[in-house]
Design a protein around this motif. Sequence first.
Motif, PDB file in Angstrom:
ATOM      1  N   SER A 367      -1.138  -4.122  16.668  1.00 38.50           N
ATOM      2  CA  SER A 367       0.300  -4.043  16.403  1.00 38.50           C
ATOM      3  C   SER A 367       1.005  -5.219  17.044  1.00 38.50           C
ATOM      4  O   SER A 367       0.798  -5.541  18.214  1.00 38.50           O
ATOM      5  N   GLY A 368       1.840  -5.893  16.250  1.00 32.79           N
ATOM      6  CA  GLY A 368       2.610  -7.019  16.758  1.00 32.79           C
ATOM      7  C   GLY A 368       1.907  -8.349  16.640  1.00 32.79           C
ATOM      8  O   GLY A 368       2.517  -9.392  16.843  1.00 32.79           O
ATOM      9  N   SER A 369       0.617  -8.344  16.293  1.00 29.19           N
ATOM     10  CA  SER A 369      -0.106  -9.612  16.183  1.00 29.19           C
ATOM     11  C   SER A 369      -1.114  -9.577  15.030  1.00 29.19           C
ATOM     12  O   SER A 369      -2.180 -10.159  15.112  1.00 29.19           O
ATOM     13  N   ARG A 370      -0.758  -8.872  13.984  1.00 30.04           N
ATOM     14  CA  ARG A 370      -1.707  -8.680  12.894  1.00 30.04           C
ATOM     15  C   ARG A 370      -1.898  -9.949  12.079  1.00 30.04           C
ATOM     16  O   ARG A 370      -0.951 -10.680  11.795  1.00 30.04           O
ATOM     17  N   ASP A 371      -3.151 -10.210  11.716  1.00 32.16           N
ATOM     18  CA  ASP A 371      -3.478 -11.278  10.777  1.00 32.16           C
ATOM     19  C   ASP A 371      -3.671 -10.654   9.398  1.00 32.16           C
ATOM     20  O   ASP A 371      -4.300  -9.602   9.258  1.00 32.16           O
TER      21      ASP A 371
END
Length: 392
Positions: A367-371
């Motif tokens: 969450s918050g850094s998804r690729d």
Amino acid sequence: MIKNNKWLLLVAMTMIACSDDDTVVVNETADGLPLTAGSADFSKYVSLGNSLTAGYSDNALFIEGQTNSFPAILASQFALVGGGEFKIPFMNDNVGGLLLGGNLIAGPRLYFNGSGPVPVSEIPSTEVSTVLSGPFNNMGVPGAKSYHLVAPGYGNVAGVALGQSNPYYVRFASSPSATVLGDAVAQNPTFFSLWIGNNDVLGYATSGGAGTNQLGNLNPATYGGNDITDPTVFASVYSTILDGLTAGGAKGIVANIPDVTSVPYFTTVPTNPIPGLPSANATSLNQLFGGINAALAGAGLPARYVTLLADDGNSATVEANPLLIVDESLINISAQITAALTPIYGAPTAAFLGNLFGQTRHASNASGSRDYIVLTASGLIGTTTSVCSGTI
């Protein structure tokens, strides 16, 4: 932007009901009441937008897709309550694709052959330079961004080869210097639909972020095809379009821009699609990535790699491993990696690995850094590419 205009939102329109004896009853709603347009006037309906409006599907524009475009469906329902003729700039065939001077510039539509999408075998027959006689109610132009709707020359055939104009609009523009908005307003619409703006960010996403965020650049003439439109430019252009469409008193509907990352193109391929590795491979890779993580820790930087899982022979317990991606936003630590791995692999191999992995990391689904892995990457995952003559 919307000022004091009153908008009519069409949520659903049930136009046909059937009685117990299967006799079709038209011009009545499901509750038996007569259909009415209310305060709306559908006698001249004009739709503006991009591929979503035009009926583009299966990677092409073709007759069947145009016939089933959402404006065409709306127009067929509007006709039951006073709606007028709805003209569409039809392609020549159901093959899709475009020719310019007889040369193919856009391929035909795709179909599913049982294992994947492939182009149909027929040859496109739609020649861009053959201009249709308008005006047309469906003004959807595949590929158009917001500011293209007010750009003179967007329908000039001379600019197609240079990437300065749109071949789909060339086919039905009223003149080489016309604008999409101008051609729409000239029809004196009584009702309109406007769905524009997704391409202002979609190209950046589908290219994997290969474009530029043009925040602060107020000159769209300098933008590249995959760039993100500056919000101020978008707001100004959108207001101009709405002002033009409503100047004659027309009412209409506008559609919001969906979250582009929610579409299957970005969600079909997971960030961790690689099955468990043979034990020896997992061990050597974990040794490599562990050494790089140690170099990162020594430089005061967070770890970039996770521990890969070996295949234990049990399909029920093998978890997938994440993709390795290049992230140009990362600090390049090629020198630190080279120094840390030299005692393990020797100077030449360590230098090669340093250059290779200096800005790589494992893909994240946190969450918050998804690729988001684009769909076209699915054909590359699992394939082998030779990057050097040696082995590690």
